[in-house]
Design an enzyme around this catalytic site. Structure first.
Site, PDB file in Angstrom:
ATOM      1  N   GLN B 178       0.817  -1.219   0.000  1.00 31.56           N
ATOM      2  CA  GLN B 178       0.000   0.000   0.000  1.00 31.56           C
ATOM      3  C   GLN B 178       0.849   1.267   0.000  1.00 31.56           C
ATOM      4  O   GLN B 178       0.352   2.336  -0.301  1.00 31.56           O
ATOM      5  CB  GLN B 178      -0.931   0.027   1.224  1.00 31.56           C
ATOM      6  CG  GLN B 178      -1.964  -1.087   1.257  1.00 31.56           C
ATOM      7  CD  GLN B 178      -3.003  -0.978   0.135  1.00 31.56           C
ATOM      8  OE1 GLN B 178      -3.134   0.064  -0.522  1.00 31.56           O
ATOM      9  NE2 GLN B 178      -3.738  -2.048  -0.090  1.00 31.56           N
ATOM     10  N   HIS B 200      -0.736  -3.957  -9.208  1.00 31.15           N
ATOM     11  CA  HIS B 200      -2.089  -3.429  -9.435  1.00 31.15           C
ATOM     12  C   HIS B 200      -2.533  -2.408  -8.401  1.00 31.15           C
ATOM     13  O   HIS B 200      -3.587  -1.809  -8.529  1.00 31.15           O
ATOM     14  CB  HIS B 200      -3.106  -4.573  -9.561  1.00 31.15           C
ATOM     15  CG  HIS B 200      -3.477  -5.232  -8.280  1.00 31.15           C
ATOM     16  ND1 HIS B 200      -4.675  -5.002  -7.658  1.00 31.15           N
ATOM     17  CD2 HIS B 200      -2.823  -6.121  -7.512  1.00 31.15           C
ATOM     18  CE1 HIS B 200      -4.745  -5.722  -6.555  1.00 31.15           C
ATOM     19  NE2 HIS B 200      -3.637  -6.415  -6.446  1.00 31.15           N
ATOM     20  N   CYS B 324     -20.278  -8.302   7.739  1.00 32.14           N
ATOM     21  CA  CYS B 324     -21.190  -8.825   6.722  1.00 32.14           C
ATOM     22  C   CYS B 324     -20.609  -8.812   5.318  1.00 32.14           C
ATOM     23  O   CYS B 324     -21.149  -9.435   4.429  1.00 32.14           O
ATOM     24  CB  CYS B 324     -22.491  -8.046   6.738  1.00 32.14           C
ATOM     25  SG  CYS B 324     -23.486  -8.508   8.136  1.00 32.14           S
TER      26      CYS B 324
END
Lengths: 291, 390
Positions: B178, B200, B324
């Protein structure tokens, strides 16, 4: 990408019956902020106190939790309390055109809130139980002993969900109830519960060890017990076993698939032995062979 | 619907100049760089040029650059190599907030009898340096710490950590996936032994990564076979992607100032405006030094997946540390390691910008997000209780 049906999406984007009913006859609350989802369900009954004339909800949770709540309120309107109680979590999922398996716990939450609301209304004592984890219980109103401490889920509740949804693996139980999805410490207990429920479904009558057995009959029974009682349990964990030989009291088995080379296969062979001793003959010794 | 892409820590758009650079190496200049003939040789020259470009961005020498298939491969190769080089050392150190590419491997090592220490972080996501200092010993084979966190953008004091580790004789690896292109890195003046980067994440295509290996550092290859990459990573070079990565690194060097001015200004505006418009929100890692492009905000009383899906309806792409969306049931391990209360962690959203992000896009998010949060809070039993008290 989201794997939701158009109905789930539609109920999430345009939820029906959001809000509260100040003079509600029945209110059911399940879940908590810590658990990641919670539902508060309000029901209003007709003058005879029999039919549900209005239902409202408030939900904290993901899109499928909101859609399940919305669906539930639509489904219960016009039903009697007994008819409403017959709604299963599968009915809620079906109403929505299906839910991804890992979201099935949302439909279970809806069903549970409904049950709690009606039980409370009918004056059943719904006692909160202890929890020793910062999560707090997801379903504070269930009976039984806590199995999953992370989400506060009890054995009674788990067995019910396992039975209604015919669950066979611990992973499925996690998808349907969240139990086992936190620290994972209760997964062995969940597997036991699955085994208990499956055993119960297979034979309601308790089987007893016969007094006397011919060798031929004994070999037949050993095979039967392995087929009916043992192998389905191993399948549930992705494993299997094969009967290699029976020599007097000695039963040789080989573990296959996930059981082969599994560090707990020694434990598994003790379980197999106990089962054979209980159901066939007391002197059986199970040996694991590599063949 | 035009997308508003604010998920650049997940992946980035391939820069068009990068794509043009790689385009000829599929249908025209498709030779194998290892071949003896001119046709392969001209590809070899471009691969060499790419290696120089990558090295230049990192302040490294070209021979210290090993091309791999991805950041995960680089991370795996670094840690496995250290364990093979020092078979007698049985201790590995990492942090609790690492990317799964490192964390999963370390946790698997515990099953093979290794001692693994996961260094903790404080409530702002800052590494516990005292714990690190206490943990490194003569048995430590390798310490692997991320340069910057993918979820919060929090930057670790990697040079300081490397100095502590090197003093004890262990190897030091950093997952800089990062950080590269956003934070200046000069490996010539560094104690880092191994560093991973991924194409990428910096406007090169997917499927290309780099493992930097300091000259003189003992190494055992992860992939064995042919003599490619000086026998340090076998397998035919992904020439087109390598050439693309070289161009992307050149551009990253030129654009680093933009990342730290224009991108940072947009990120700052986004977080300031959202915090001003939405009560009961907090920036995860807000007090720590962070990447200029990342902000992770926790919105109380609401759940992240629901926020994301409503943003998605408007074409806004972000991500969430919510349980979730992750397939697990507990919120992100990073937020939990920081001790972010569960009440906030479930409603955490990460926006990660790039040099392609426009002011107009940020305005749209600032306009659209507050009503989404209000709508979900209105629906949430906890949100309603809170609103009543207002």
């Amino acid at each position: 990408m989201w794997d939701y049906t158009p109905t789930v999406k539609e109920h999430f984007l345009n939820p029906r019956n959001v809000g509260d009913i100040p003079d509600a006859d029945a209110v059911g609350e399940v879940g908590s902020l810590a658990c990641g989802d919670a539902l508060k369900l309000y029901l209003k009954l007709d003058d005879d106190k029999d039919k549900i004339v209005d239902a409202k909800f408030q939900t904290f949770g993901c899109a499928s939790a909101i859609a399940s709540s919305s669906a539930l309120t639509e489904m219960v309107k016009g039903k009697t309390l007994d008819e409403a109680l017959a709604i299963s979590n599968q009915d809620i999922a079906e109403f929505l055109g299906g839910l991804p398996e890992e979201k099935m716990h949302c439909s279970v939450m809806g069903q549970e809130a409904l049950e709690v609301a009606i039980a409370k209304y009918r004056g059943h004592e719904v006692k909160p139980h202890d929890h020793d984890h910062d999560h707090g219980p997801a379903y504070p109103d269930q009976e039984g002993t806590i199995v999953c401490k992370c989400f506060g889920i009890t054995d009674v509740f788990l067995k019910k969900v396992i039975e209604t949804n015919k669950l066979t693996t611990a992973e499925q139980v996690t998808h349907f109830t969240k139990a086992g999805g936190g620290c994972g410490g209760c997964i062995p207990r969940i597997k036991e519960l699955i085994a208990e429920v499956m055993g119960k479904q297979e034979s309601e009558e308790p089987r007893k060890r016969p007094e006397k057995l011919s060798n031929m009959k004994k070999m037949q029974m050993i095979q039967e017990v392995l087929e009916r009682d043992i192998r389905p349990l191993l399948w549930a964990d992705g494993g299997d076993l094969e009967l290699i030989d029976i020599d007097g009291p000695k039963v040789q088995v080989a573990f296959r698939k996930a059981c082969a080379g599994c560090s707990s296969s020694g434990f598994t062979s003790r379980v197999v032995e106990q089962k054979l001793r209980d159901l066939v003959a007391e002197d059986i010794v199970v040996e694991e062979v590599a063949a | 619907m035009k997308e508003i892409y604010l998920d650049n820590n997940a992946t980035t758009k391939v820069d068009e100049a990068v794509f043009e650079e790689m385009r000829p190496y599929f249908c025209e200049l498709y030779g194998n760089p290892s071949s003896m003939h001119f046709f392969g040789g001209q590809v070899q020259q471009k691969v060499d040029e790419a290696r120089k470009r990558v090295a230049a961005l990192l302040g490294a020498s070209p021979d210290e650059i090993i091309f791999t298939a991805c950041g995960t491969e680089s991370d795996n190769a670094a840690i496995r190599s250290a364990l093979e080089v020092f078979p007698e050392k049985r201790h590995v150190i990492t942090s609790r907030v690492e990317h799964p590419a490192v964390l999963t491997q370390c946790r698997n090592l515990t099953q093979k009898g290794y001692r693994v220490t996961e260094i903790g972080v404080d409530s702002e996501g800052r590494l516990d340096m005292a714990e690190l200092k206490a943990a490194v010993d003569a048995d430590t084979a390798i310490v692997s710490l991320m340069y910057a966190n993918n979820e919060t953008g929090v930057i670790f004091p990697i040079e300081e950590a490397a100095a502590i580790v090197k003093a004890k004789g262990a190897l030091f690896h950093t997952d800089a996936v990062q950080a590269v292109g956003k934070v200046p890195i000069n490996l010539a003046a560094s104690k880092i032994d191994l560093l991973s980067l991924s194409g990428h994440k910096l406007h090169a295509p997917k499927g290309i990564g780099v493992l930097y290996l300091r000259r003189g550092t003992p190494f055992r290859p992860f992939m064995v076979g042919g003599h490619q990459e000086k026998s340090r990573r076998a397998g035919t070079e992904n020439a087109a992607a390598i050439i693309a990565l070289g161009k992307a690194c050149e551009l990253a060097g030129q654009n680093m100032a933009i990342e730290n001015s224009q991108v940072k200004a947009l990120r700052d505006r986004l977080q300031t405006e959202l915090m001003a418009r939405i009560p009961h929100a907090r920036i995860n890692g807000g007090a720590a030094e962070r990447l200029p492009n990342t902000v992770n905000i926790a919105f109380e009383f609401v759940e992240g997946e629901a926020i994301l899906l409503l943003l998605n309806e408007l074409g806004i792409c972000a991500s969430s540390g919510s349980a979730c969306t992750s397939g697990s049931l507990e919120p992100s391990h990073v937020l939990r390691a920081m001790g972010v209360p569960f009440t906030c962690a479930h409603g955490s959203i990460r926006f990660s910008l790039s040099r392609y992000t426009t002011a107009g896009e940020i305005d749209t998010v600032i306009r659209e997000l507050p009503p989404i949060i209000a709508h979900l809070r209105q629906m949430s039993p906890f949100g309603r209780e809170f609103l009543k008290k207002q």
